[in-house]
Design an enzyme around this catalytic site. Structure first.
Site, PDB file in Angstrom:
ATOM      1  N   ASP A  13       0.761  -1.227  -0.062  1.00 32.22           N
ATOM      2  CA  ASP A  13       0.075   0.037  -0.080  1.00 32.22           C
ATOM      3  C   ASP A  13       0.900   1.399   0.023  1.00 32.22           C
ATOM      4  O   ASP A  13       0.370   2.297   0.579  1.00 32.22           O
ATOM      5  CB  ASP A  13      -1.033  -0.007   1.242  1.00 32.22           C
ATOM      6  N   LYS A  16       2.318   2.163  -5.183  1.00 28.76           N
ATOM      7  CA  LYS A  16       3.263   1.819  -6.240  1.00 28.76           C
ATOM      8  C   LYS A  16       2.268   1.970  -7.578  1.00 28.76           C
ATOM      9  O   LYS A  16       2.919   2.184  -8.606  1.00 28.76           O
ATOM     10  CB  LYS A  16       3.357   0.274  -6.133  1.00 28.76           C
ATOM     11  N   GLY A  40      -4.286  -4.170  -4.567  1.00 31.05           N
ATOM     12  CA  GLY A  40      -5.284  -3.456  -5.090  1.00 31.05           C
ATOM     13  C   GLY A  40      -4.637  -2.034  -5.446  1.00 31.05           C
ATOM     14  O   GLY A  40      -3.910  -1.630  -4.708  1.00 31.05           O
ATOM     15  N   HIS A  41      -4.650  -1.436  -6.550  1.00 25.53           N
ATOM     16  CA  HIS A  41      -4.270  -0.531  -6.647  1.00 25.53           C
ATOM     17  C   HIS A  41      -5.154   0.795  -7.356  1.00 25.53           C
ATOM     18  O   HIS A  41      -6.000   0.355  -8.246  1.00 25.53           O
ATOM     19  CB  HIS A  41      -2.879  -0.153  -7.301  1.00 25.53           C
ATOM     20  N   GLN A 222       2.242  -5.846  -3.185  1.00 24.04           N
ATOM     21  CA  GLN A 222       2.846  -5.921  -1.977  1.00 24.04           C
ATOM     22  C   GLN A 222       3.942  -5.166  -1.523  1.00 24.04           C
ATOM     23  O   GLN A 222       4.359  -4.523  -2.212  1.00 24.04           O
ATOM     24  CB  GLN A 222       2.529  -7.191  -1.050  1.00 24.04           C
TER      25      GLN A 222
END
Ligand code: IMP
Length: 426
Positions: A13, A16, A40-41, A222
């Site tokens: 988180d 990235k 998740g981004h 991650q």
């Protein structure tokens, strides 16, 4: 510059996705090398917010090739949904390929993840329940299905046979209801039409690209501290976010890399269980959570928040060979009078300058802090380095000196333009 890796330097988180989206402008091919839909981004572009879990951020740009490589575990239901949504809204602009070697996450892997977590009770890892551990376990157990299997006429039988095997475990070991293999196949079958045409020999694609001097971006998921071997095991994910994962998971070799960018927040967060020496349980942690909207993209869980841990950042930098750092979410600290940074630990009466990531040791390692003055100013509108207050640049310099790695990018907000590339825009 040919190959760049963007690596999470903390517990994930770090932002990235935004960095990868910006860097994808200068790269022809964007790869994901590990993890799956536990990631998740969010990428904010002019007027649009895009949330992805599996597809690399580069799909938002035309003329880009995006690849889910060998080390990724592909949840077929999630990916088919993401691809269909992006196509439907006209945002799937680049090409997308899936390695035929990438292992599949099937619906029963998510069921297994949930049963496993429930069975662990208080000792639960706090996984995202996206079937990541069970899919990697099947891979190493050598019973998993791979993307290339989608091209076989007996793929349906293979899915149902694996579902039957899971039932032995679900009933006998977890004492849970069995699943219906036909129902599993009914959910999986429609994904074949969407995904099978994307499956290819991506090793050949990547090696040809390297020979042709194409530029390649490896987008990590991650962070190093969640690495299966180098993180706080067992409170980790089941893959290799460390930069070495970008060679193991793609077909690139270490000789191909020019640039390894570690992405770190200006403070720390963690979701799920496990040691976190600088976690702040008081008002400061709450302020970081509020200002940084620290809630998981995938699960919505509130993130644990605390001060920047330079001992762990240096560990991540050395293990991954960062050539530079990107410092994100600095604006979250805008209203603090003073900032603490962890420069060592005290463990059993001794000072530790190098961390021991064993959870028993790390959870009892007490941070030794240095206190730096805050800049106490809204920095969200800053777009060039010269506009930052002196105390802000002192904070950046302190990090650079400790980690012995230059900070090349500073991000002061979620939008694409809230990014200062040092040396480039003043
Ligand atoms: P898993 O990857 O779902 O098995 O979860 C293992 C651990 O990694 C849990 O503590 C999760 O909260 C954490 N984790 C997995 N993916 C992410 C991520 O993308 N960001 C932050 N934490 C993650």
């Amino acid at each position: 510059m040919c190959v760049t890796a963007v690596i999470g330097a903390q517990w994930g988180d770090e932002g990235k996705g935004k960095l990868a989206h910006i860097l994808s402008l200068d790269h022809d091919i964007i790869l994901r090398y590990q993890g799956g839909s536990n990631a998740g981004h969010t990428v904010k572009t002019a007027g649009n917010t895009h949330k992805f879990s599996l597809v690399p951020s580069g799909v938002l740009r035309s003329d880009r090739t995006c690849v889910l490589c060998d080390g990724v575990v592909v949840n077929v239901v999630t990916l088919a949904d993401e691809v269909s949504r992006l196509r439907g809204s006209g945002h799937l602009l680049g090409d997308l390929f899936i390695s035929r070697h990438a292992h599949l996450v099937l619906p029963f892997h998510c069921t297994q993840d949930a049963y496993f977590e429930e069975a662990k009770g208080k000792g639960a890892i706090g996984t995202t329940r996206r079937g990541i551990g069970p899919a990697y376990a099947d891979k190493y157990f050598r019973v998993g299905l791979r993307a290339g299997d989608m091209l076989r006429p007996d793929y349906g039988d293979m899915v149902k046979a694996l579902a039957e095997r899971k039932n032995v475990l679900f009933k006998g070991y977890y004492n849970q209801p069995e699943i219906d293999p036909d129902k599993v196949w009914a959910e999986v079958e429609p994904t074949v039409e969407v995904l099978a045409p994307l499956v290819t020999d991506t090793i050949s694609l990547i090696r040809t690209a390297v020979r042709d001097k194409k530029t390649i971006l490896c987008e990590g998921a991650q962070g190093v501290l969640l690495d299966i071997d180098y993180g706080t095991y067992p409170y980790v994910t089941s893959s290799h976010p460390v930069s070495g994962g970008a060679t193991l998971g793609t077909g690139l070799s270490w000789r191909d890399f020019d640039r390894v960018m570690g992405v770190t927040k200006a403070y720390c967060t963690r979701v799920g269980a496990g040691p976190f020496p600088t976690e702040d349980f008081g008002e400061d942690g709450d302020r970081m959570r509020d200002a940084g909207a620290e809630y998981g993209t995938v699960t919505g869980r509130p993130r644990r928040c605390g001060w920047l841990d330079l001992v762990l950042l240096r560990y991540a930098a050395e293990l991954s060979g960062f050539t530079e750092l990107a410092l994100t979410k600095t604006d979250v600290l805008d209203s603090f009078e003073e900032l603490k940074v962890c420069v060592a630990y005290e463990f059993d009466g001794k000072r530790l300058d190098w961390p021991d990531l064993d959870p028993d040791v790390l959870s009892r390692s007490k941070p030794i802090y240095e206190t730096l003055p805050g800049w106490n100013k809204d920095t969200t509108a800053i777009r060039s380095e010269g506009q930052f207050p002196a105390a802000f640049m002192d904070y950046v310099k302190f990090i650079e000196d400790y980690v012995k790695t230059p900070v090349s990018i500073i991000s002061v907000g979620a939008d694409e333009d809230a990014t200062i590339i040092r040396g480039a825009n003043g």
